[in-house]
Write an enzyme that holds these catalytic residues in place. Structure first.
Site, mmCIF file in Angstrom:
data_model
loop_
_atom_site.group_PDB
_atom_site.id
_atom_site.type_symbol
_atom_site.label_atom_id
_atom_site.label_comp_id
_atom_site.label_asym_id
_atom_site.label_seq_id
_atom_site.Cartn_x
_atom_site.Cartn_y
_atom_site.Cartn_z
ATOM 1 N N THR A 134 0.704 -1.069 -0.047
ATOM 2 C CA THR A 134 -0.045 -0.125 0.139
ATOM 3 C C THR A 134 0.868 1.293 -0.133
ATOM 4 O OG1 THR A 134 -1.530 1.232 1.514
ATOM 5 C CG2 THR A 134 -0.065 -0.420 2.587
ATOM 6 N N ASP A 135 0.123 2.495 -0.657
ATOM 7 C CA ASP A 135 0.816 3.587 -0.392
ATOM 8 C C ASP A 135 0.893 4.132 0.645
ATOM 9 O OD1 ASP A 135 -1.828 4.237 -0.150
ATOM 10 O OD2 ASP A 135 -1.716 5.809 -1.711
ATOM 11 N N GLU A 136 0.155 3.693 1.818
ATOM 12 C CA GLU A 136 0.251 4.035 3.165
ATOM 13 C C GLU A 136 1.441 3.738 3.859
ATOM 14 O OE1 GLU A 136 -3.364 3.489 5.614
ATOM 15 O OE2 GLU A 136 -4.557 3.591 4.127
ATOM 16 N N TYR A 148 -1.912 -0.433 10.875
ATOM 17 C CA TYR A 148 -2.173 -1.054 9.654
ATOM 18 C C TYR A 148 -0.901 -1.002 8.642
ATOM 19 C CZ TYR A 148 -3.378 -1.466 5.032
ATOM 20 O OH TYR A 148 -3.248 -1.856 3.339
ATOM 21 N N LYS A 200 2.090 -3.225 7.561
ATOM 22 C CA LYS A 200 2.309 -3.339 5.926
ATOM 23 C C LYS A 200 3.716 -2.870 5.577
ATOM 24 C CE LYS A 200 0.106 -4.634 3.088
ATOM 25 N NZ LYS A 200 -0.378 -5.824 2.445
HETATM 26 P P1 NAD Z 1 -9.553 -7.463 2.263
HETATM 27 O O1 NAD Z 1 -9.766 -7.170 3.662
HETATM 28 O O2 NAD Z 1 -10.725 -7.246 1.494
HETATM 29 O O3 NAD Z 1 -9.485 -8.788 2.154
HETATM 30 C C1 NAD Z 1 -8.356 -9.702 2.724
HETATM 31 C C2 NAD Z 1 -8.613 -11.058 2.516
HETATM 32 O O4 NAD Z 1 -7.295 -11.764 3.382
HETATM 33 C C3 NAD Z 1 -9.806 -11.896 2.966
HETATM 34 O O5 NAD Z 1 -10.334 -12.700 2.202
HETATM 35 C C4 NAD Z 1 -9.360 -12.677 4.293
HETATM 36 O O6 NAD Z 1 -10.098 -13.372 4.665
HETATM 37 C C5 NAD Z 1 -7.877 -13.005 3.986
HETATM 38 N N1 NAD Z 1 -7.070 -13.008 5.234
HETATM 39 C C6 NAD Z 1 -7.018 -12.169 6.253
HETATM 40 N N2 NAD Z 1 -6.051 -12.618 7.286
HETATM 41 C C7 NAD Z 1 -5.590 -13.914 6.784
HETATM 42 C C8 NAD Z 1 -4.844 -14.760 6.862
HETATM 43 N N3 NAD Z 1 -4.128 -14.900 8.405
HETATM 44 N N4 NAD Z 1 -4.808 -16.001 6.299
HETATM 45 C C9 NAD Z 1 -5.198 -16.143 5.030
HETATM 46 N N5 NAD Z 1 -6.210 -15.312 4.756
HETATM 47 C C10 NAD Z 1 -6.309 -14.060 5.376
HETATM 48 O O7 NAD Z 1 -8.445 -6.773 1.447
HETATM 49 P P2 NAD Z 1 -8.260 -5.931 0.240
HETATM 50 O O8 NAD Z 1 -8.850 -4.890 0.511
HETATM 51 O O9 NAD Z 1 -8.567 -6.877 -0.895
HETATM 52 O O10 NAD Z 1 -6.591 -5.722 0.129
HETATM 53 C C11 NAD Z 1 -5.822 -6.924 -0.334
HETATM 54 C C12 NAD Z 1 -4.375 -6.588 -0.076
HETATM 55 O O11 NAD Z 1 -4.034 -5.268 -0.852
HETATM 56 C C13 NAD Z 1 -3.824 -6.302 1.302
HETATM 57 O O12 NAD Z 1 -2.755 -6.754 1.367
HETATM 58 C C14 NAD Z 1 -3.889 -4.839 1.367
HETATM 59 O O13 NAD Z 1 -3.042 -4.366 2.403
HETATM 60 C C15 NAD Z 1 -3.603 -4.182 0.038
HETATM 61 N N6 NAD Z 1 -4.113 -3.032 -0.414
HETATM 62 C C16 NAD Z 1 -5.475 -2.744 -0.527
HETATM 63 C C17 NAD Z 1 -5.726 -1.471 -0.726
HETATM 64 C C18 NAD Z 1 -7.412 -1.124 -0.811
HETATM 65 O O14 NAD Z 1 -7.600 -0.057 -1.226
HETATM 66 N N7 NAD Z 1 -8.215 -2.042 -0.591
HETATM 67 C C19 NAD Z 1 -5.157 -0.538 -1.443
HETATM 68 C C20 NAD Z 1 -3.772 -0.924 -1.448
HETATM 69 C C21 NAD Z 1 -3.100 -2.272 -1.210
HETATM 70 O O1 DAU Z 2 -4.252 3.871 0.309
HETATM 71 C C1 DAU Z 2 -4.474 2.583 0.380
HETATM 72 C C2 DAU Z 2 -5.327 2.016 1.376
HETATM 73 O O2 DAU Z 2 -6.560 2.411 1.313
HETATM 74 C C3 DAU Z 2 -5.289 0.491 1.781
HETATM 75 O O3 DAU Z 2 -3.991 0.236 2.155
HETATM 76 C C4 DAU Z 2 -6.160 0.034 2.754
HETATM 77 O O4 DAU Z 2 -6.253 -1.062 2.930
HETATM 78 C C5 DAU Z 2 -7.481 0.684 2.395
HETATM 79 O O5 DAU Z 2 -8.530 0.331 3.497
HETATM 80 C C6 DAU Z 2 -7.416 2.069 2.140
HETATM 81 O O6 DAU Z 2 -7.158 2.987 3.392
HETATM 82 P P1 DAU Z 2 -7.923 4.183 3.890
HETATM 83 O O7 DAU Z 2 -7.921 4.518 5.327
HETATM 84 O O8 DAU Z 2 -7.574 5.410 2.816
HETATM 85 O O9 DAU Z 2 -9.396 3.725 3.381
HETATM 86 P P2 DAU Z 2 -10.697 4.061 4.191
HETATM 87 O O10 DAU Z 2 -11.818 3.729 3.057
HETATM 88 O O11 DAU Z 2 -10.798 3.499 5.278
HETATM 89 O O12 DAU Z 2 -11.162 5.593 4.195
HETATM 90 C C7 DAU Z 2 -10.704 6.550 3.040
HETATM 91 C C8 DAU Z 2 -10.836 8.001 3.705
HETATM 92 O O13 DAU Z 2 -12.201 8.154 4.148
HETATM 93 C C9 DAU Z 2 -10.040 8.442 4.552
HETATM 94 O O14 DAU Z 2 -9.699 9.697 4.551
HETATM 95 C C10 DAU Z 2 -10.640 8.137 5.859
HETATM 96 C C11 DAU Z 2 -12.238 8.601 5.364
HETATM 97 N N1 DAU Z 2 -13.592 8.084 5.901
HETATM 98 C C12 DAU Z 2 -13.393 6.776 5.965
HETATM 99 C C13 DAU Z 2 -14.401 5.785 6.716
HETATM 100 C C14 DAU Z 2 -14.316 4.425 7.051
HETATM 101 C C15 DAU Z 2 -14.387 8.718 6.199
HETATM 102 O O15 DAU Z 2 -14.521 9.905 6.345
HETATM 103 N N2 DAU Z 2 -15.656 8.214 6.907
HETATM 104 C C16 DAU Z 2 -15.580 6.574 7.156
HETATM 105 O O16 DAU Z 2 -16.642 6.073 7.815
#
Ligand code: NAD
Ligand code: DAU
Length: 337
Positions: free
Chosen positions: A123-125, A150, A154
């Protein structure tokens, strides 16, 4: 080629499996997933009978199960993680176990089985927070500065993956990417929560002043970016994969949703801010364009509207999720009890 996908029952992993099976007709996928609250086999119900797809329910921290699943695998694509920042603030322990310890368990097995590529999805985080209204963006050389449990977990996983390359010669690649959106985004994340709340006649909970900027990437662009890294990326390298948005804050995103759904500003409710809330993310993906030919294809306004339509058409997917344990989390997170 045989690919082990971890976390394939989650949001991005399930989109990736669907993408890969369609684009690579000779490849087989093993999906190893623990099925936590975020893992849902409904995300994959259209491919469950595909004879190139196998599901293994297991925890990536379980070394024996991981070792068995790694048999005959050429490539690992590692998505499995605890992924939601707010949950990491409530309880960091599962984040350290899965994201840090689980990643090392996978790396150890990948080394034992001599996989030819270990791709780590990050992630960019991990880079921290940028100033508002600045030119600066994250790139592959940005110093790590994670600020939530988180992103710290990562960051730890990224370092372990690179260590496996430098110390043991495991052919790894890493992608750091921004906020993904699209079908099957779990309704705890901002966009999915906002859309489903509006469809239920509820409000969008807006943290703080709402002037937090995220960079939005349609999930299929991300899947194509990983595909290019697997085909053309160099072992040991990191690539930032980004989308087509220009600094949009959460209020502006919410206003777009209100316009799509014909609702007024009264459907936004300002709530208590997230502690340590990162102000702005923006990703420079020029290295991926230069070295891999990566270009995002999906414009935010068009694909936001398509995503809203997907949620309208798929109430049967998200309504059951927003019940039971989810409601307990929601009440705790939004101070309703
Ligand atoms: P998600 O939370 O939707 O899914 C995570 C999956 O991992 C689930 O199916 C869960 O059951 C599985 N999991 C969790 N713990 C586990 C374990 N111990 N063993 C096996 N499986 C397990 O996540 P996502 O949003 O699809 O993100 C996927 C990946 O991409 C993550 O590594 C996250 O850090 C990264 N990422 C997500 C975003 C985003 O915007 N969602 C952005 C950048 C990077
Ligand atoms: O940037 C990549 C990341 O994006 C991933 O690594 C993470 O897995 C993914 O969860 C996401 O993180 P964020 O914290 O940016 O996403 P989230 O959807 O939780 O929040 C997006 C923005 O919205 C953030 O500024 C927080 C805000 N927010 C979020 C929630 C859940 C609100 O204002 N209200 C809310 O209820």
């Amino acid at each position: 080629m045989k690919i082990l996908v971890t976390g394939g029952a989650g949001f991005i992993g399930s989109n990736f499996i669907r993408y890969w099976l369609a684009k690579h007709p000779d490849d087989a996928i093993v999906n190893l997933d623990k099925l936590t609250y975020a893992g849902n086999l409904e995300n994959l119900k259209d491919i469950v009978d595909n004879n190139r797809y196998t599901f293994v329910k297991a925890d990536i921290c379980d070394a024996d199960a991981v070792d068995r699943a790694m048999q005959g695998v050429d490539t690992v694509v590692h998505f499995a993680a605890e992924s939601h920042v707010d949950r990491s603030i409530m309880d960091a322990a599962p984040f350290v176990m899965t994201n840090v310890v689980g990643t090392q368990v996978l790396l150890d097995a990948a080394m034992r089985h001599h996989v030819t590529r270990f791709h780590h999805v990050s992630t960019d985080e991990v880079f921290g927070s940028l100033e508002l209204d600045a030119e600066e963006k994250f790139n592959e050389t940005t110093r790590y500065n994670p600020r939530s449990p988180y992103s710290a977990s990562k960051a730890g996983s990224d370092h372990l993956v690179r260590a496996a390359f430098y110390t043991h010669g495991l052919p790894i690649t890493i992608t750091n990417t921004e906020n993904n959106y699209g079908p099957y985004l779990f309704p705890e994340k901002f966009l999915s929560l906002a859309i489903t709340n509006l469809l239920e006649g509820k409000k969008i909970p807006m943290y703080g002043d709402g002037k937090y900027v995220r960079d939005w990437l349609y999930v299929e662009d991300h899947c194509r970016g990983i595909d290019l890294v697997l085909q053309k990326g160099k072992p040991g390298e990191t690539y930032c994969i980004g989308g087509l948005t220009q600094d949009l804050n959460n209020l502006e995103v919410a206003q777009k949703l209100l316009a799509i759904l014909g609702k007024g500003e009264e459907a936004i409710e300002f709530v208590k801010d997230r502690p340590g809330h990162d102000r702005r993310y923006a990703v420079d993906w020029s290295k991926a364009r230069r070295e891999l030919g990566y270009e995002p294809l999906y414009y935010f306004d068009t694909y936001l509207a398509k995503t809203v339509q997907w949620y309208k058409d798929n109430e049967a997917w998200w309504k059951p999720i927003k019940s039971g344990k989810y409601l307990e989390y929601y009440e705790k997170q939004y101070n309703l009890s």
